[in-house]
Design an enzyme around this catalytic site. Structure first.
Site, PDB file in Angstrom:
ATOM      1  N   HIS A  75       0.833  -1.208   0.000  1.00 27.58           N
ATOM      2  CA  HIS A  75       0.000   0.000   0.000  1.00 27.58           C
ATOM      3  C   HIS A  75       0.869   1.260   0.000  1.00 27.58           C
ATOM      4  O   HIS A  75       0.592   2.222  -0.725  1.00 27.58           O
ATOM      5  CB  HIS A  75      -0.931   0.019   1.212  1.00 27.58           C
ATOM      6  CG  HIS A  75      -1.856  -1.139   1.276  1.00 27.58           C
ATOM      7  ND1 HIS A  75      -2.661  -1.400   2.369  1.00 27.58           N
ATOM      8  CD2 HIS A  75      -2.131  -2.131   0.382  1.00 27.58           C
ATOM      9  CE1 HIS A  75      -3.370  -2.483   2.147  1.00 27.58           C
ATOM     10  NE2 HIS A  75      -3.063  -2.949   0.957  1.00 27.58           N
ATOM     11  N   HIS A 233      -9.130  -2.056  -5.114  1.00 27.10           N
ATOM     12  CA  HIS A 233      -8.029  -2.327  -4.198  1.00 27.10           C
ATOM     13  C   HIS A 233      -7.016  -3.280  -4.822  1.00 27.10           C
ATOM     14  O   HIS A 233      -5.813  -3.165  -4.569  1.00 27.10           O
ATOM     15  CB  HIS A 233      -8.524  -2.906  -2.876  1.00 27.10           C
ATOM     16  CG  HIS A 233      -7.402  -3.088  -1.902  1.00 27.10           C
ATOM     17  ND1 HIS A 233      -6.887  -2.036  -1.164  1.00 27.10           N
ATOM     18  CD2 HIS A 233      -6.656  -4.173  -1.590  1.00 27.10           C
ATOM     19  CE1 HIS A 233      -5.871  -2.473  -0.435  1.00 27.10           C
ATOM     20  NE2 HIS A 233      -5.710  -3.769  -0.677  1.00 27.10           N
ATOM     21  N   ASP A 237      -2.992  -2.675  -5.051  1.00 30.73           N
ATOM     22  CA  ASP A 237      -1.950  -3.649  -4.726  1.00 30.73           C
ATOM     23  C   ASP A 237      -1.004  -3.875  -5.901  1.00 30.73           C
ATOM     24  O   ASP A 237       0.224  -3.956  -5.734  1.00 30.73           O
ATOM     25  CB  ASP A 237      -2.582  -4.985  -4.334  1.00 30.73           C
ATOM     26  CG  ASP A 237      -3.055  -5.022  -2.890  1.00 30.73           C
ATOM     27  OD1 ASP A 237      -2.690  -4.122  -2.107  1.00 30.73           O
ATOM     28  OD2 ASP A 237      -3.794  -5.965  -2.540  1.00 30.73           O
ATOM     29  N   HIS A 260      -0.317 -11.149  -5.294  1.00 31.14           N
ATOM     30  CA  HIS A 260       1.056 -10.731  -5.012  1.00 31.14           C
ATOM     31  C   HIS A 260       2.052 -11.748  -5.579  1.00 31.14           C
ATOM     32  O   HIS A 260       3.080 -11.377  -6.143  1.00 31.14           O
ATOM     33  CB  HIS A 260       1.282 -10.592  -3.508  1.00 31.14           C
ATOM     34  CG  HIS A 260       0.460  -9.526  -2.863  1.00 31.14           C
ATOM     35  ND1 HIS A 260       0.494  -8.214  -3.273  1.00 31.14           N
ATOM     36  CD2 HIS A 260      -0.431  -9.575  -1.838  1.00 31.14           C
ATOM     37  CE1 HIS A 260      -0.325  -7.496  -2.525  1.00 31.14           C
ATOM     38  NE2 HIS A 260      -0.903  -8.295  -1.657  1.00 31.14           N
TER      39      HIS A 260
END
Length: 303
Positions: A75, A233, A237, A260
Site C-alpha cells: 500500500h 483495491h 496492490d 502478489h
C-alpha cells in the site's frame, strides 16, 4: 522528466496489520540515483526495493535480508510509485508498515504534507516492449504489454453475493489515483480472519482498517466507499507490486484474479529477457524526439 524525492522527512506511528503493535515509520528524502530503500532501525539492516529481496508473497509482499523482514509494503509502495517518487528511505522500527485505514489514502496525505522535490538528474522509466504473461492452471493470469501510457486492467470473480464479478480500467494520472484507487481498502473474509488470528496473524486487523465479509454480506456498518471497491483495491496492490520493477513502468498491466505471488513472478519473468523491456532516460528521449522533429521539419522545408 526529472527524478523526484520528498521535500522533507515526515514521521507517523501506526498499527501493524499482523502483529497489532505500534510501528514508527519515517519517510526521508534521498539524493539522485539512490532508489527506494527500507531501513529497519531496530535491526540496523537496509533492504533495497528490488525483486531479488522478495521472500514471501502469500498474504502480502514481504521483503527480507539477513534474516530481517519488512511485511505489508504494497500500500505504501503503491502511493510512492503513483507519485513518481524515485529516491526515498523508509525507516521502520518493526517488521511491518503501518496499515492505517487499509487503503493508500493516508500515505498520499503524508507525501503531500512532506511535499515533492524535483531533483537535477533525469528520470528513468522502464518501457514494456514485448508482451509477458504468467498464468496458472486454474485460469489466473497477469500480463505486461506494450503501451505508450500507464494502464491497469483488473478482473476478479468471487463466489460471494457482495463481490461477484468486478472489472476496472485505470488510465493513470495522480489525480485519478487519489480519487479512484487510493481510497479502496483491503478486504478479507471473517472465517479467514478467525483462522489467521488463531495462528498469531491479523492481530491488528479490524473493520477500522479492512472490509470484512461473512458468508453473505459486508459487516462494516459504513458499507463501501465504491460499489466496486474490491477490484479497485486489487489495482492498488498491483501498482505497489510493480514498484519492484525499480522504475516507473510505461505499459499496460492486465490481470484476471491476479495476486502478489503472480505479480512477483511477472516482474521476474519480464527481466529474464532484455528484449522484453527498455530502460529510457526521459531527458535523452526528449532530446532525441526534438532532434527528429527538427530534422523532419528541415527535410519538409527543403522539399
Amino acid at each position: 522528466m526529472k527524478q523526484r524525492t520528498l521535500n522533507k522527512s515526515i514521521e507517523i506511528v501506526g498499527i501493524g496489520l499482523h502483529k497489532g503493535v505500534p510501528v514508527k515509520m519515517r519517510l526521508e528524502p534521498l539524493p539522485e540515483n539512490s532508489g527506494i530503500i527500507i531501513y529497519r532501525s531496530d535491526a540496523s539492516v537496509t533492504i533495497p526495493l528490488k525483486k531479488e529481496y522478495v521472500v514471501d508473497t502469500k498474504m502480502a509482499t514481504v521483503l527480507g535480508k539477513d534474516g530481517v523482514i519488512v511485511s505489508t509494503i504494497e500500500h505504501l509502495l503503491s502511493s510512492i510509485y503513483a507519485y513518481g517518487i524515485d529516491n526515498l528511505r523508509i525507516v521502520l522500527d518493526n517488521d511491518e508498515v503501518p496499515i492505517l485505514d487499509g487503503s493508500a489514502s493516508g500515505y498520499c496525505m503524508l507525501i503531500e504534507e512532506a511535499g515533492i522535490k524535483e531533483q537535477e538528474e533525469s528520470k528513468k522509466v522502464i518501457k514494456i516492449k514485448k508482451e509477458v504473461t504468467v498464468t496458472t492452471e486454474d485460469g489466473k493470469k497477469v500480463t505486461l504489454k506494450p503501451s505508450n501510457r500507464i494502464i491497469y486492467d483488473f478482473e476478479i470473480k468471487f463466489n460471494h453475493p457482495a463481490i461477484g464479478v468486478q472489472k476496472y480500467h485505470f488510465d493513470y494520472s495522480i489525480e485519478d489515483y487519489k480519487e479512484s484507487i487510493a481510497k479502496a481498502r483491503t478486504f478479507g473474509f471473517l472465517h479467514e480472519v478467525q483462522y489467521l488470528r488463531s495462528i498469531g496473524l491479523a492481530l491488528g486487523g479490524s473493520m477500522e482498517n479492512a472490509i470484512v465479509l461473512d458468508e453473505t454480506k459486508i459487516l462494516n456498518p459504513e458499507g463501501l466507499r465504491y460499489d466496486d471497491e474490491f477490484v479497485r483495491h486489487k489495482i492498488l496492490d498491483a501498482i505497489g507490486d510493480m514498484a519492484l520493477l525499480e522504475y516507473t513502468m510505461i505499459g499496460e498491466y492486465d490481470a484476471i484474479a491476479g495476486s502478489h505471488h503472480l505479480n512477483h513472478l511477472l516482474t521476474k519473468k519480464l527481466y529474464e529477457d532484455k528484449e522484453n523491456y527498455e530502460i529510457i532516460d526521459l531527458e535523452e528521449a526528449k532530446n532525441e524526439a526534438e532532434m527528429f522533429e527538427l530534422a523532419f521539419a528541415k527535410q519538409l522545408s527543403e522539399n
